[in-house]
Design an enzyme around this catalytic site. Structure first.
Site, short mmCIF file in Angstrom:
data_model
loop_
_atom_site.label_atom_id
_atom_site.label_comp_id
_atom_site.label_asym_id
_atom_site.label_seq_id
_atom_site.Cartn_x
_atom_site.Cartn_y
_atom_site.Cartn_z
CB CYS A 1 -0.88 -0.04 1.25
SG CYS A 1 -1.76 1.49 1.59
CB CYS B 1 -0.45 -13.32 -5.89
SG CYS B 1 -0.84 -14.82 -5.01
#
Ligand code: ZN
Length: 168
Positions: free
Chosen positions: A125, A148
């Protein structure tokens, strides 16, 4: 005079950017805009989420309820709530981890890691730096990418529901 000139030269140097300009990596280079110590994150998050997000653990495949999440909505960072993926970019990869072929713009940053023998591209993030997963080149078109993701590092927000306020 000579001293003043050399001082000016020194200050001029320090104002130069340390790396060449690359807008795509600007967010990463600046570091996360929400900074908390690992101890703070550990006090805010359930242990399995903390271990994935801030110790780069990997959840066991097939364990996340988000594998079966098929509704329309947004997947936000489980740590800071920044929206990372839209459900329209999710697909069934058969790996046992929630998989996406594209993140939201500027939502994730990448870095090469060598935690196993060969190099992999880790992504996180951009807001809090929390680790999400690894990206591979065997995804579907149009990008050919497979993000993933550890399900425990995400929260799903259905389209009809309000997105949570970003954590501060
Ligand atoms: Zn985050």
């Amino acid at each position: 005079m000579e001293r003043r000139q050399s001082l000016k030269w020194l200050f001029g140097l320090s104002a130069l950017p340390l790396f060449s300009a690359d807008p795509a990596r600007a967010v990463d280079r600046a570091g996360p805009s929400l900074r908390k110590s690992n101890a703070e994150w550990a006090s805010l998050l359930p242990p399995p989420a903390y271990r994935v997000l801030f110790e780069e653990d990997t959840e066991r495949p097939g364990t996340s309820p988000l594998n079966r999440e098929k509704r329309d909505g947004t997947f936000v960072c489980a740590a800071c709530y920044l929206p990372l993926f839209d459900s329209t970019k999710k697909y069934e990869s058969g790996t046992g981890w929630p998989s996406f072929w594209q993140p939201l713009p500027d939502a994730v940053g990448t870095r090469t890691d060598f935690k196993i023998l060969y190099p992999r591209t880790e992504y996180h993030c951009t807001r809090c730096g929390g680790h999400q997963g690894h990206v591979f080149d065997d995804g579907p078109q149009p990008t050919g990418k497979r993000y993933c993701n550890n399900g425990v590092a995400l929260k799903f927000v259905a389209r009809a529901d309000k997105l949570p306020e970003l954590r501060t």
